[in-house]
Motif scaffolding. Structure first.
Motif, short mmCIF file in Angstrom:
data_model
loop_
_atom_site.label_atom_id
_atom_site.label_comp_id
_atom_site.label_asym_id
_atom_site.label_seq_id
_atom_site.Cartn_x
_atom_site.Cartn_y
_atom_site.Cartn_z
N VAL A 5 -9.36 11.33 7.68
CA VAL A 5 -10.28 10.46 6.66
C VAL A 5 -11.59 10.40 7.28
CG1 VAL A 5 -10.43 8.29 5.70
CG2 VAL A 5 -8.31 9.38 5.85
N LYS A 6 -12.52 10.86 6.49
CA LYS A 6 -13.91 10.51 6.81
C LYS A 6 -14.50 9.20 6.13
CE LYS A 6 -14.62 15.25 7.84
NZ LYS A 6 -13.23 15.93 7.11
N ILE A 7 -15.16 8.59 6.85
CA ILE A 7 -15.86 7.30 6.51
C ILE A 7 -17.44 7.19 6.75
CG2 ILE A 7 -15.96 4.65 6.46
CD1 ILE A 7 -13.48 5.62 5.10
N PHE A 396 -4.21 4.49 8.63
CA PHE A 396 -5.50 4.82 7.65
C PHE A 396 -6.42 6.00 8.03
CE2 PHE A 396 -10.06 4.19 6.49
CZ PHE A 396 -9.88 3.84 5.27
N SER A 397 -6.67 5.96 9.22
CA SER A 397 -7.46 7.33 9.58
C SER A 397 -6.70 8.50 9.23
CB SER A 397 -7.98 7.14 11.08
OG SER A 397 -8.58 5.84 11.38
N ASN A 398 -5.55 8.76 9.11
CA ASN A 398 -4.84 9.79 8.94
C ASN A 398 -4.39 9.73 7.62
OD1 ASN A 398 -4.49 11.29 11.63
ND2 ASN A 398 -4.30 8.99 12.24
N GLY A 399 -4.95 8.73 6.73
CA GLY A 399 -4.62 9.07 5.45
C GLY A 399 -3.17 8.20 4.70
N LEU A 400 -3.12 7.37 5.44
CA LEU A 400 -1.76 6.51 4.86
C LEU A 400 -1.98 5.15 4.74
CD1 LEU A 400 1.42 6.33 4.29
CD2 LEU A 400 1.76 6.24 6.61
N ILE A 401 -2.03 4.59 3.68
CA ILE A 401 -2.16 3.01 3.28
C ILE A 401 -0.91 2.35 3.58
CG2 ILE A 401 -3.14 1.30 1.45
CD1 ILE A 401 -5.23 2.97 2.03
N MET A 402 -0.95 1.27 4.73
CA MET A 402 0.12 0.55 4.78
C MET A 402 -0.39 -1.10 4.88
SD MET A 402 3.03 2.14 7.02
CE MET A 402 2.13 2.39 8.63
N LEU A 403 0.32 -1.98 4.65
CA LEU A 403 0.13 -3.30 4.59
C LEU A 403 0.96 -3.96 5.86
CD1 LEU A 403 0.52 -4.38 1.00
CD2 LEU A 403 -1.68 -4.54 2.42
N PRO A 404 0.27 -5.13 6.34
CA PRO A 404 0.92 -6.10 7.32
C PRO A 404 1.98 -7.00 6.59
CG PRO A 404 -1.31 -6.71 7.06
CD PRO A 404 -1.21 -5.60 6.36
#
Ligand SMILES: Cc1ncc(COP(=O)(O)O)c(C=O)c1O
Length: 423
Positions: A5-7, A396-404
């Protein structure tokens, strides 16, 4: 699949502008700026692609941005009439929707109130329980999350920051939940014989409030925000015995656990118990705001004028919810099977990871409502709070959205439609 992921400054500038005009809420972790999505994929404003393990906080149970049928129903209704003041005037669409929705509940359920969110559905449930029983106290669990408006916030007890400065909340009694991985009474299930249930009977109900003054006991079948805590199978039968013995109403908050997430329409069904009032929201209108408070028929009606709102039964939300419901009814068997099969697969893989990594202390869930709890060591179970943030950021940096969830857990709640390869 390319995952890096590039920000860039574009995202950072947007976050700065956001901070200038909006008060802080809960957005503090990774720099995700949503743009569009479909199925189990979401894209940010820079075109980065992510697999969605969050369903945008449990709203897109059947795929990001719902499906074409739901979107068509929304646009058709927008062209006709958006708002009809449904709690003052009548309209056909909400009636049709209501008639269909009751068929998803146990047979003796039949009347409901429509609102705009989970917290509002719970506010209504609190008031209705008080009206039906003519009692004022409410029982709820520690680590529960029922919303953030003052009535439901009185029941919420998952983080003090959510309550600080807003109290006192005088009519609520909190009791320990069956958090067996970290038993608040330092017992071990099943040897404990439900010591936490005995605690409720022997302390709050003997020393603090008479059960005869308690209108309702609010439960989340699986605690959500508080940590995705799954109680033992027989637990809610014990709780139901308390509510029955004292004439309290059992209110099941299915805002997060309901609507097929666990493989059943109602997560409480996994525990063989029926509540007196159910609340739902999140996924019910496929991405538009809606809350539902569903009441057992035998409880009767509320006095006219005692509760209402402006936007409950909003025709666009109802059009979406009706289309979503028709989709769910048509595909119920396959959705149930998918939640079970994918959930089993996910749990198996996470259990294998737990064997390999000291960091994963617990793996739990039903259907596709799953969490891992991170610890510094399996033996000491010290909450791995910083490590959890690191895992979320790395994902996130590897393209996976998760939540706490809770102090140190991560919830895994992709759309039920997620593909095997993305899992
Ligand atoms: C179990 C439960 N109840 C109530 C709520 C509150 O819903 P809303 O944010 O729509 O007010 C939530 C939200 O996360 C929830 O998970």
């Amino acid at each position: 699949m390319e995952m890096a992921v590039k920000i860039t400054g574009r995202t950072r500038r947007l976050i700065e502008r956001d901070r200038k005009v909006f008060l802080s809420t809960t957005r503090e972790s990774y720099p995700f700026v949503a743009d569009h999505g479909e199925g189990d994929l979401v894209y940010d404003m820079e075109g980065n692609r992510f697999i969605d393990f969050s369903s945008f906080i449990s709203v897109y149970n059947f795929g990001v941005n719902a499906n074409a049928e739901v979107r068509r129903a929304i646009t058709d209704q927008v062209g006709k009439l958006m708002h009809s003041a449904f709690t003052d005037y009548r309209a056909e669409l909400p009636v049709k929707f209501g008639e269909e929705l009751v068929t998803m509940f146990p047979r003796d359920f039949g009347r409901m109130f429509l609102s705009n969110s989970g917290t509002e559905a719970n506010e209504a449930a609190i008031k209705f329980a008080q009206l039906f029983t003519k009692r004022s106290y409410i029982m709820a669990f520690y680590s529960a999350f029922h919303g953030r408006t003052k009535g439901s916030l009185a029941l919420t007890a998952s983080k003090t920051v959510q309550r600080e400065h807003f109290g006192p909340f005088s009519n609520t009694v909190h009791v320990p939940f069956a958090y067996c991985y970290r038993c608040p009474l330092k017992q071990t299930y099943p040897d404990c014989g439900y010591a936490c249930v005995d605690f409720i009977k022997n302390y709050p109900l003997k020393g603090e409030v008479s059960g005869k003054e308690v209108a309702a006991f609010f439960v989340e079948p699986i605690q959500g925000e508080g940590g995705y805590i799954v109680p033992p199978k027989g637990y809610f039968k014990e709780i139901k015995r308390i509510t029955d013995d004292n004439g309290m109403l059992l209110v099941a908050d299915e805002v997060q656990s309901g609507y097929m997430r666990t493989g059943k329409f109602l997560a409480l069904d996994h525990f063989g118990v029926t509540a007196d009032i159910y609340t739902m929201a999140k996924s019910i209108a496929g991405g538009l705001p809606m809350g539902v408070t569903m009441v057992r028929k035998s409880l009767g009606d509320i006095p006219a004028g005692s509760h209402a709102n402006t936007f409950g039964g909003n025709l666009v939300s109802v059009a979406a919810a009706y289309a979503m419901l028709k989709h769910v009814k048509r595909n119920r068997r396959s959705l149930e099977a998918a939640a079970k099969r994918k959930g089993r697969y996910m749990l198996k893989r996470l259990e294998q990871m737990k064997e390999r990594y000291e960091l994963i202390g617990d793996v739990r869930g039903i259907g596709m409502m799953i969490a891992i709890e991170l610890v510094r060591s399996k033996k000491g179970k010290e909450p791995a709070v910083k490590e959890r943030e690191k895992v979320l950021e790395e994902s996130f940096s590897n393209g996976l959205i998760m939540l706490p969830a809770g102090e140190c857990a991560i919830r895994i709640i992709p759309p039920l439609t997620i593909s095997q390869s993305h899992m």
